[in-house]
Write a protein that holds these residues in place. Sequence first.
Motif, PDB file in Angstrom:
ATOM      1  N   CYS A 437       0.817  -1.216   0.000  1.00  0.00           N
ATOM      2  CA  CYS A 437       0.000   0.000   0.000  1.00  0.00           C
ATOM      3  C   CYS A 437       0.853   1.270   0.000  1.00  0.00           C
ATOM      4  N   GLY A 438       2.165   1.123   0.164  1.00  0.00           N
ATOM      5  CA  GLY A 438       3.066   2.267   0.082  1.00  0.00           C
ATOM      6  C   GLY A 438       3.373   2.945   1.394  1.00  0.00           C
ATOM      7  N   ASP A 439       2.906   2.380   2.523  1.00  0.00           N
ATOM      8  CA  ASP A 439       3.147   3.068   3.794  1.00  0.00           C
ATOM      9  C   ASP A 439       3.943   2.218   4.790  1.00  0.00           C
ATOM     10  N   ASN A 440       4.758   1.314   4.282  1.00  0.00           N
ATOM     11  CA  ASN A 440       5.650   0.518   5.135  1.00  0.00           C
ATOM     12  C   ASN A 440       6.962   0.309   4.387  1.00  0.00           C
ATOM     13  N   PRO A 441       7.678   1.405   4.057  1.00  0.00           N
ATOM     14  CA  PRO A 441       8.812   1.307   3.129  1.00  0.00           C
ATOM     15  C   PRO A 441       9.983   0.470   3.638  1.00  0.00           C
ATOM     16  N   GLY A 442      10.127   0.322   4.936  1.00  0.00           N
ATOM     17  CA  GLY A 442      11.245  -0.459   5.452  1.00  0.00           C
ATOM     18  C   GLY A 442      10.986  -1.943   5.536  1.00  0.00           C
ATOM     19  N   TYR A 443       9.855  -2.395   5.003  1.00  0.00           N
ATOM     20  CA  TYR A 443       9.478  -3.801   5.165  1.00  0.00           C
ATOM     21  C   TYR A 443      10.497  -4.777   4.586  1.00  0.00           C
ATOM     22  N   PRO A 444      11.019  -4.585   3.369  1.00  0.00           N
ATOM     23  CA  PRO A 444      11.944  -5.601   2.840  1.00  0.00           C
ATOM     24  C   PRO A 444      13.110  -5.891   3.772  1.00  0.00           C
ATOM     25  N   GLU A 445      13.742  -4.862   4.293  1.00  0.00           N
ATOM     26  CA  GLU A 445      14.887  -5.079   5.178  1.00  0.00           C
ATOM     27  C   GLU A 445      14.449  -5.744   6.483  1.00  0.00           C
ATOM     28  N   ARG A 446      13.273  -5.349   7.018  1.00  0.00           N
ATOM     29  CA  ARG A 446      12.840  -5.893   8.309  1.00  0.00           C
ATOM     30  C   ARG A 446      12.365  -7.338   8.197  1.00  0.00           C
ATOM     31  N   ILE A 447      11.666  -7.687   7.115  1.00  0.00           N
ATOM     32  CA  ILE A 447      11.218  -9.069   6.998  1.00  0.00           C
ATOM     33  C   ILE A 447      12.398  -9.987   6.682  1.00  0.00           C
ATOM     34  N   LEU A 448      13.387  -9.495   5.952  1.00  0.00           N
ATOM     35  CA  LEU A 448      14.576 -10.307   5.704  1.00  0.00           C
ATOM     36  C   LEU A 448      15.372 -10.502   6.987  1.00  0.00           C
ATOM     37  N   ALA A 449      15.440  -9.474   7.831  1.00  0.00           N
ATOM     38  CA  ALA A 449      16.108  -9.625   9.121  1.00  0.00           C
ATOM     39  C   ALA A 449      15.374 -10.649   9.986  1.00  0.00           C
ATOM     40  N   ALA A 450      14.030 -10.605   9.963  1.00  0.00           N
ATOM     41  CA  ALA A 450      13.251 -11.589  10.715  1.00  0.00           C
ATOM     42  C   ALA A 450      13.490 -12.992  10.182  1.00  0.00           C
ATOM     43  N   ALA A 451      13.592 -13.137   8.859  1.00  0.00           N
ATOM     44  CA  ALA A 451      13.839 -14.454   8.263  1.00  0.00           C
ATOM     45  C   ALA A 451      15.217 -14.979   8.657  1.00  0.00           C
ATOM     46  N   HIS A 452      16.225 -14.093   8.653  1.00  0.00           N
ATOM     47  CA  HIS A 452      17.560 -14.508   9.114  1.00  0.00           C
ATOM     48  C   HIS A 452      17.477 -15.009  10.553  1.00  0.00           C
ATOM     49  N   ALA A 453      16.760 -14.284  11.401  1.00  0.00           N
ATOM     50  CA  ALA A 453      16.653 -14.681  12.807  1.00  0.00           C
ATOM     51  C   ALA A 453      15.952 -16.030  12.939  1.00  0.00           C
ATOM     52  N   GLN A 454      14.880 -16.231  12.173  1.00  0.00           N
ATOM     53  CA  GLN A 454      14.172 -17.510  12.219  1.00  0.00           C
ATOM     54  C   GLN A 454      15.082 -18.655  11.791  1.00  0.00           C
ATOM     55  N   ALA A 455      15.776 -18.466  10.677  1.00  0.00           N
ATOM     56  CA  ALA A 455      16.628 -19.531  10.152  1.00  0.00           C
ATOM     57  C   ALA A 455      17.759 -19.855  11.124  1.00  0.00           C
ATOM     58  N   ARG A 456      18.367 -18.831  11.698  1.00  0.00           N
ATOM     59  CA  ARG A 456      19.475 -19.072  12.634  1.00  0.00           C
ATOM     60  C   ARG A 456      18.979 -19.749  13.907  1.00  0.00           C
ATOM     61  N   ARG A 457      17.788 -19.371  14.372  1.00  0.00           N
ATOM     62  CA  ARG A 457      17.222 -20.037  15.552  1.00  0.00           C
ATOM     63  C   ARG A 457      16.971 -21.506  15.255  1.00  0.00           C
TER      64      ARG A 457
END
Length: 633
Positions: A437-457
């Motif tokens: 929708c254009g109002d969460n511009p930092g999402y790509p970096e934040r969801i990738l950081a969350a994915a890294h955390a999930q995978a490492r856990r």
Amino acid sequence: MTVVKASVPVLDPPAWALAQRALLDLLDSGWRLFSDRYTRPDGSLRYSGRLSSRDGADDFFEPFFNWPQLYLLGGADDLLDTSARHWHGVVGQMTELGMFADEFEIGYDWFHQGESLLFTYFLTAADPAAWAGRATRFADLYLDPAKGNYDPAHRIIKAPHNGSRGAREGVSGSPSYPWTAAEAAQYGYPLDWLVPDGAPVPPLAEDPRLGAEMQRRLGRGDAVGNLSVAGLVCNAYLVSGDERYAAWLREYVGAWRRRAEENGGVVPDNVGLDGVVGSLLDGRWYGGHYGWTWPHGMYSIGQAAAVGALSAALATRDDGYLDLVRSLLDAVIARGVRLPFSKSDSANQGRWRAHLGSDVDVPTLLVPYRHSDKGWFDYNPVQTSVPLALWHHTGAPEDRARLDALRAATGYDWATVRPFRDKEEAGHEEPWYAYLCGDNPGYPERILAAAHAQARRRIALLLDNADRDLPESDIHLWQNVNPVVTEALTQLMWGGPQVIYNGGLQQARVRYFDAVRRRPGVPEQVAALVSSIEPEATVVTLVNLSATADRVLVVQAGAFGEHEITGVAATAAEPGWTGHDTEYVHHEPVVSVTETAVNGPHLTVELPAGTTVTLTLRLRLHAYQPSYRQPWD
């Protein structure tokens, strides 16, 4: 095929592109570790026990379900063969344990079979030539009445448990359903009206709700969960193009659609062998196996309805089937209340508390997930994956409006990204939608950081639990430590939601193929970001992070080449940005946009070393017959 050649230089690689490629590398090391520590040379899981009930086969497949999905995204070349080896190994293991015959489950409910078959569907998409025979053979278990599953006269699947040996009577191999006190405390009982309120709970072997009455009333006739069979049939259609699979979907999903219409828009959960809703439950439209009363209600029904409707709409190119999902969503939303989740009667507290975090005490929209003689109960937030999958398929204003209304009605911020992992390897549809929708511009970096955390856990948990001889009660460990996390990659690279977990087929605005290696997925060192999925402006940015190697890829519109790219606007840079070698700095690139007609499902993109391009694709949705065909077929 139209060709676009990138020319804009990559001077400062985007953080999302670096994180995306690092995640692909991390997942590659993770699945190799799981394969080494948890499986045998034949691909089967290290397990020496037996299985004591009809349940359990799905848990052997679920740890691998998204491995071929990772290959389709751009995972390692040998991941495809490894995934196939594990599929064959686990099928052999299940056959030895008495759960499978002819490479397919003997007979179990489709809440569970749908979960395990995702592995098969992704393998079929990744290597259609190798898996076509199985895809059609498995679907024919339901098209051919002689196989014992389907009754074409009443348009029903004849039992909630079904499979390679036909409709399987009952819901348990024992006289009483293997119900535990903990499950009863969480979900209550099926057939709860058979024991009056206030009456003492009978011993398990004597309880009519879990004994002969459950076998008789819930172990025959059709159940709403069987709508997930549509995914199996649509998988066969995508690999074969055989119209008889589309015809079956029209017939079977159409029958459930009519039943929902006759029930005020709410799909019933049971149909007797006579084709009549409620004939085994004294006229009740609710109370069937894995239905409205027990155990999960809307959680499982919503997914099954979505799998059925989306499969039928995809194969027939008739979006009218989606009314089955629309009316279901609108019915439960209309019965919603505004209440803090911490004060709800939810039977699934753990899942939603992880999803909501500190917002559990904030008033929000909660809808009823279950219904019994006592009315509607079990209030939870709407599982956003279902209305989002609906909108993703149609792009229709009415389906987007439903999402916007849900967002407005919730008391928490949809832009928040929490690093949790749920059963579906999903759950971040809300912040992704806010990004689109254009109002969460930092999402790509934040969801990738969350994915890294999930995978490492999960890798840490994988190592902590390796070499255990698991008892039957702990076989869910395998899926809990599966180190492959694909939700972030699916959203960002394909512009698609994670697959509906109970048997859905992948949705995507775009997919990619390596034109040189002739395989699915982005080439090495290429990153992709979809930042808009509107049909009139689907925006894709491709980055070649290699400063020395050229790459060539094919962009496909849709997961199955079903959309048409009518035209593309591509960014381009004028030459000369490097300046002269005697200068101390580069020149700022001068970027322009060029428009090109395409009029097809595919577009070739040449990415010289160190270049990037942003493509604005003009799409016509569902213009072509969907298929697993690859661009060079």
